[in-house]
Design an enzyme around this catalytic site. Structure first.
Site, PDB file in Angstrom:
ATOM      1  N   GLU A  44      10.681  38.586 -21.527  1.00 52.38           N
ATOM      2  CA  GLU A  44      10.265  37.457 -20.702  1.00 52.38           C
ATOM      3  C   GLU A  44      11.438  36.481 -20.626  1.00 52.38           C
ATOM      4  O   GLU A  44      11.912  35.996 -21.654  1.00 52.38           O
ATOM      5  CB  GLU A  44       9.042  36.753 -21.291  1.00 52.38           C
ATOM      6  CG  GLU A  44       8.537  35.623 -20.402  1.00 52.38           C
ATOM      7  CD  GLU A  44       7.363  34.854 -20.985  1.00 52.38           C
ATOM      8  OE1 GLU A  44       6.651  34.186 -20.210  1.00 52.38           O
ATOM      9  OE2 GLU A  44       7.155  34.913 -22.216  1.00 52.38           O
ATOM     10  N   GLU A  69      14.802  32.026 -24.026  1.00 54.80           N
ATOM     11  CA  GLU A  69      14.593  30.618 -23.650  1.00 54.80           C
ATOM     12  C   GLU A  69      15.851  29.836 -23.997  1.00 54.80           C
ATOM     13  O   GLU A  69      16.432  30.024 -25.063  1.00 54.80           O
ATOM     14  CB  GLU A  69      13.385  30.043 -24.395  1.00 54.80           C
ATOM     15  CG  GLU A  69      13.123  28.568 -24.183  1.00 54.80           C
ATOM     16  CD  GLU A  69      12.866  28.217 -22.727  1.00 54.80           C
ATOM     17  OE1 GLU A  69      13.567  27.307 -22.218  1.00 54.80           O
ATOM     18  OE2 GLU A  69      11.999  28.861 -22.086  1.00 54.80           O
ATOM     19  N   ASP A 118      11.505  27.641 -12.804  1.00 55.99           N
ATOM     20  CA  ASP A 118      11.821  26.446 -12.028  1.00 55.99           C
ATOM     21  C   ASP A 118      12.043  26.852 -10.572  1.00 55.99           C
ATOM     22  O   ASP A 118      12.888  27.702 -10.284  1.00 55.99           O
ATOM     23  CB  ASP A 118      13.087  25.790 -12.595  1.00 55.99           C
ATOM     24  CG  ASP A 118      13.328  24.400 -12.036  1.00 55.99           C
ATOM     25  OD1 ASP A 118      12.980  24.143 -10.869  1.00 55.99           O
ATOM     26  OD2 ASP A 118      13.883  23.550 -12.776  1.00 55.99           O
ATOM     27  N   ASP A 154       3.242  29.246  -9.484  1.00 53.46           N
ATOM     28  CA  ASP A 154       2.287  28.403  -8.765  1.00 53.46           C
ATOM     29  C   ASP A 154       2.902  27.858  -7.489  1.00 53.46           C
ATOM     30  O   ASP A 154       2.231  27.148  -6.742  1.00 53.46           O
ATOM     31  CB  ASP A 154       1.853  27.233  -9.654  1.00 53.46           C
ATOM     32  CG  ASP A 154       3.038  26.310  -9.969  1.00 53.46           C
ATOM     33  OD1 ASP A 154       4.030  26.812 -10.528  1.00 53.46           O
ATOM     34  OD2 ASP A 154       2.973  25.113  -9.653  1.00 53.46           O
ATOM     35  N   GLU A 194       1.018  28.767 -20.959  1.00 53.46           N
ATOM     36  CA  GLU A 194       0.435  27.435 -21.082  1.00 53.46           C
ATOM     37  C   GLU A 194       0.336  26.748 -19.726  1.00 53.46           C
ATOM     38  O   GLU A 194      -0.675  26.085 -19.421  1.00 53.46           O
ATOM     39  CB  GLU A 194       1.279  26.574 -22.033  1.00 53.46           C
ATOM     40  CG  GLU A 194       1.215  26.983 -23.497  1.00 53.46           C
ATOM     41  CD  GLU A 194       2.183  28.106 -23.863  1.00 53.46           C
ATOM     42  OE1 GLU A 194       2.250  28.470 -25.031  1.00 53.46           O
ATOM     43  OE2 GLU A 194       2.875  28.629 -22.948  1.00 53.46           O
ATOM     44  N   TYR A 195       1.360  26.892 -18.900  1.00 52.03           N
ATOM     45  CA  TYR A 195       1.329  26.309 -17.564  1.00 52.03           C
ATOM     46  C   TYR A 195       0.180  26.893 -16.746  1.00 52.03           C
ATOM     47  O   TYR A 195      -0.541  26.181 -16.045  1.00 52.03           O
ATOM     48  CB  TYR A 195       2.647  26.573 -16.825  1.00 52.03           C
ATOM     49  CG  TYR A 195       3.764  25.624 -17.156  1.00 52.03           C
ATOM     50  CD1 TYR A 195       3.615  24.249 -16.971  1.00 52.03           C
ATOM     51  CD2 TYR A 195       4.987  26.089 -17.627  1.00 52.03           C
ATOM     52  CE1 TYR A 195       4.643  23.364 -17.258  1.00 52.03           C
ATOM     53  CE2 TYR A 195       6.026  25.216 -17.929  1.00 52.03           C
ATOM     54  CZ  TYR A 195       5.852  23.860 -17.740  1.00 52.03           C
ATOM     55  OH  TYR A 195       6.872  22.990 -18.026  1.00 52.03           O
ATOM     56  N   GLU A 196       0.031  28.196 -16.831  1.00 52.19           N
ATOM     57  CA  GLU A 196      -1.002  28.864 -16.045  1.00 52.19           C
ATOM     58  C   GLU A 196      -2.395  28.370 -16.420  1.00 52.19           C
ATOM     59  O   GLU A 196      -3.238  28.139 -15.551  1.00 52.19           O
ATOM     60  CB  GLU A 196      -0.896  30.377 -16.249  1.00 52.19           C
ATOM     61  CG  GLU A 196      -1.793  31.192 -15.345  1.00 52.19           C
ATOM     62  CD  GLU A 196      -1.515  32.673 -15.460  1.00 52.19           C
ATOM     63  OE1 GLU A 196      -2.199  33.444 -14.779  1.00 52.19           O
ATOM     64  OE2 GLU A 196      -0.613  33.057 -16.237  1.00 52.19           O
TER      65      GLU A 196
END
Length: 214
Positions: A44, A69, A118, A154, A194-196
């Protein structure tokens, strides 16, 4: 909201030497050696706080996972999740994705996940998008032929841009959905970042596609 730098995060990350690989270029072409097995490797890119990849690692012990990350103040939360779950089939790279080819050899990854990257909405920043063709060319080198990039976002603009970039660079697209959580893809919507989770709770659409490297 941008997270503030946490000076202690770097020191804590370094302490998790059985999970965090600080010099990933040393294992380029030898990641199965690091894991101690020949299981497929899924990565990821931009793992955030790690809910998505640690959940996958917990559900799929026969797959090795690598979480990449660049922000140490975010990565530390992902590492803590892996420790809490007692995961042994996951590694964390504190790494800028621009340098991804320095850490993986040709055909070393079986799948790449890009989750809520982003969108860099201004046209002059298009090359910074992780689905820009220059990044896709990097991914092609490290992916196994016939395997896939899974994208979730999103952002409708980024999704449309990504579909075009995938198509123009020779990827075949499948399982495209413009509203994942109203779709039939039950397994794909069962593991969320977490965003989802936040976006779905607000009724926002999640766009998703699988791009096959032919």
């Amino acid at each position: 909201m941008r997270l503030r730098k946490k000076p202690w995060a770097k020191d804590e990350i370094v302490g998790y030497d059985k999970l965090v690989v600080l010099e990933p270029e040393r294992y380029r072409g030898r990641w199965n050696e690091w894991f101690g097995n020949n299981q497929p490797i899924h990565a990821e890119l931009g793992t955030g706080k790690g809910n998505f990849i640690t959940t996958l690692a917990e559900k799929n012990p026969s797959v090795n996972y690598i979480a990449v990350e660049v922000r140490e103040e975010v990565l530390i939360y992902a590492v803590r999740k892996a420790v809490q779950k007692g995961l042994t089939n996951i590694a964390f790279l504190w790494l800028n994705i621009n340098k991804i080819e320095e850490s993986f050899a040709e055909g070393e990854l079986s799948r790449i996940f890009l989750n809520f990257s982003d969108p860099w909405p201004k046209n002059r920043h298009a090359k910074r998008r992780l689905t820009h063709r220059e990044f896709l060319d990097k991914y092609k080198k490290i992916l196994v032929h016939g395997n896939e990039i899974h994208l979730k976002t999103d952002n409708e603009g980024l999704f449309e841009f990504s579909l075009n970039e995938f198509s123009d660079t020779g990827f075949r697209l499948k399982n495209i959905t413009f509203d994942l959580h109203q779709s039939q893809f039950e397994e794909e919507k069962s593991v969320m970042t977490e965003y989802e989770q936040k976006f779905v709770s607000r009724g926002m659409k999640i766009y998703r596609v699988e791009a096959i490297y032919q």
